[in-house]
Write a protein that holds these residues in place. Sequence first.
Motif, short mmCIF file in Angstrom:
data_model
loop_
_atom_site.label_atom_id
_atom_site.label_comp_id
_atom_site.label_asym_id
_atom_site.label_seq_id
_atom_site.Cartn_x
_atom_site.Cartn_y
_atom_site.Cartn_z
N GLY A 1 -11.68 -1.83 8.16
CA GLY A 1 -10.86 -0.77 7.75
C GLY A 1 -10.14 -0.60 5.75
O GLY A 1 -9.47 -0.65 5.22
N GLY A 2 -10.37 -3.10 5.56
CA GLY A 2 -10.45 -2.31 4.30
C GLY A 2 -8.59 -3.81 4.12
O GLY A 2 -8.07 -4.20 5.38
N VAL A 3 -8.48 -4.92 3.92
CA VAL A 3 -6.91 -5.81 3.50
C VAL A 3 -5.95 -4.86 3.47
O VAL A 3 -4.76 -5.04 4.71
CB VAL A 3 -7.27 -6.73 2.53
CG1 VAL A 3 -6.70 -5.75 1.35
CG2 VAL A 3 -6.42 -7.85 2.51
N ALA A 4 -5.79 -3.86 2.73
CA ALA A 4 -4.59 -3.44 2.94
C ALA A 4 -4.37 -2.40 4.50
O ALA A 4 -2.90 -2.27 5.49
CB ALA A 4 -4.30 -1.54 1.93
N THR A 5 -5.68 -1.68 5.44
CA THR A 5 -5.56 -1.61 6.16
C THR A 5 -4.75 -2.78 7.24
O THR A 5 -4.47 -2.45 8.97
CB THR A 5 -6.38 -0.89 6.99
OG1 THR A 5 -6.98 0.60 6.23
CG2 THR A 5 -6.28 -0.49 8.14
N ALA A 6 -5.96 -3.65 7.37
CA ALA A 6 -5.82 -5.02 8.30
C ALA A 6 -4.05 -4.96 8.18
O ALA A 6 -3.10 -5.42 9.44
CB ALA A 6 -5.91 -6.13 7.90
N ARG A 7 -3.25 -5.77 7.03
CA ARG A 7 -1.97 -5.95 6.82
C ARG A 7 -0.78 -4.94 6.96
O ARG A 7 -0.18 -5.07 8.28
CB ARG A 7 -1.38 -5.83 4.81
CG ARG A 7 -2.42 -7.09 4.29
CD ARG A 7 -1.98 -6.60 2.99
NE ARG A 7 -2.01 -7.90 2.06
CZ ARG A 7 -2.82 -8.63 1.78
NH1 ARG A 7 -2.81 -7.18 0.21
NH2 ARG A 7 -3.30 -9.09 0.54
N ASN A 8 -1.60 -3.60 7.42
CA ASN A 8 -0.53 -2.38 8.27
C ASN A 8 -0.51 -2.03 9.74
O ASN A 8 0.28 -2.35 10.16
CB ASN A 8 -1.01 -1.22 7.76
CG ASN A 8 -0.72 -0.59 6.04
OD1 ASN A 8 0.22 -1.53 5.48
ND2 ASN A 8 -1.69 0.21 5.78
N ARG A 9 -1.70 -3.04 9.56
CA ARG A 9 -1.97 -2.79 11.79
C ARG A 9 -1.04 -4.07 11.66
O ARG A 9 -0.36 -4.14 13.10
CB ARG A 9 -3.62 -3.38 11.78
CG ARG A 9 -4.22 -2.51 12.05
CD ARG A 9 -5.60 -2.66 11.69
NE ARG A 9 -6.94 -1.58 11.82
CZ ARG A 9 -8.03 -2.21 11.90
NH1 ARG A 9 -8.42 -2.58 11.07
NH2 ARG A 9 -8.92 -0.84 11.43
#
Length: 249
Positions: A70-78
């Motif tokens: 999902g990309g780095v921003a999505t991973a950080r949000n998870r």
Amino acid sequence: MSESPQLSVIMPAFNGVAFIEQAIASVLDQCEVRSEIIVVDDGSEDDTAACVDRLAQRDRRILLVRGARGGVATARNRGLHRATAPLVSFLDQDDLKPAGGLIRHVDLLKADPDTQAVVGESVMFDRISEGGDVTGGRHQRMLATLLGAGTFRRTLFARLGAFASDLEMGSDYDFYLRMIEAGVAVTIDDEVALLHRRHGGNASGDRPALSRELLYVFQRSVQRRRQSGQSGALRHPLLDAMRAQWPGG
């Protein structure tokens, strides 16, 4: 873990098996801070998840979260969704937290309840010795808007919102800009808080694409300020750091 963690360190990971064990160790070796490290595997195609899973079996401070790409921003949000500590920091899979850096930021935030974030300096390096010396190759120390150089109160993300998942490389700039626009109380610390590894696989290596995205990020900031009735130029040390980092100088 006998006591609740003081700090959640969130690490997005994609095909990071080459360096991720060193990155994790740089956090967990700092035992003066009760940390949990949340590794969010972003659909890796190598042995990243298996490597982290083996480490997590031996150390309960490590949590592996698996997800589709999902990309780095999505991973950080998870990772933020799974964080339990009152303070949050970030670390990319190929970077390192310098010894003593975690407790310094924790103590600074503890000393001033009004401060919502602490951002330290970064050292960019391309070679590291067995003893952890990064000065043997090319290296540069600077105040940089890298998320790994900051520590934040977790409540700040409830206030400002999640990372912008539509951005490939500029979600950290976007977050810092939203933080500046909101007038968040930030302590700029002159000690090194991040060792940032330069190598051929860096996501920011595509300088023209990064420049285009950062231009878009700044345009969005201008639009937000116009919509909210803000006038005048933004002034902040982090904004000066962004300009210094701009691709092409």
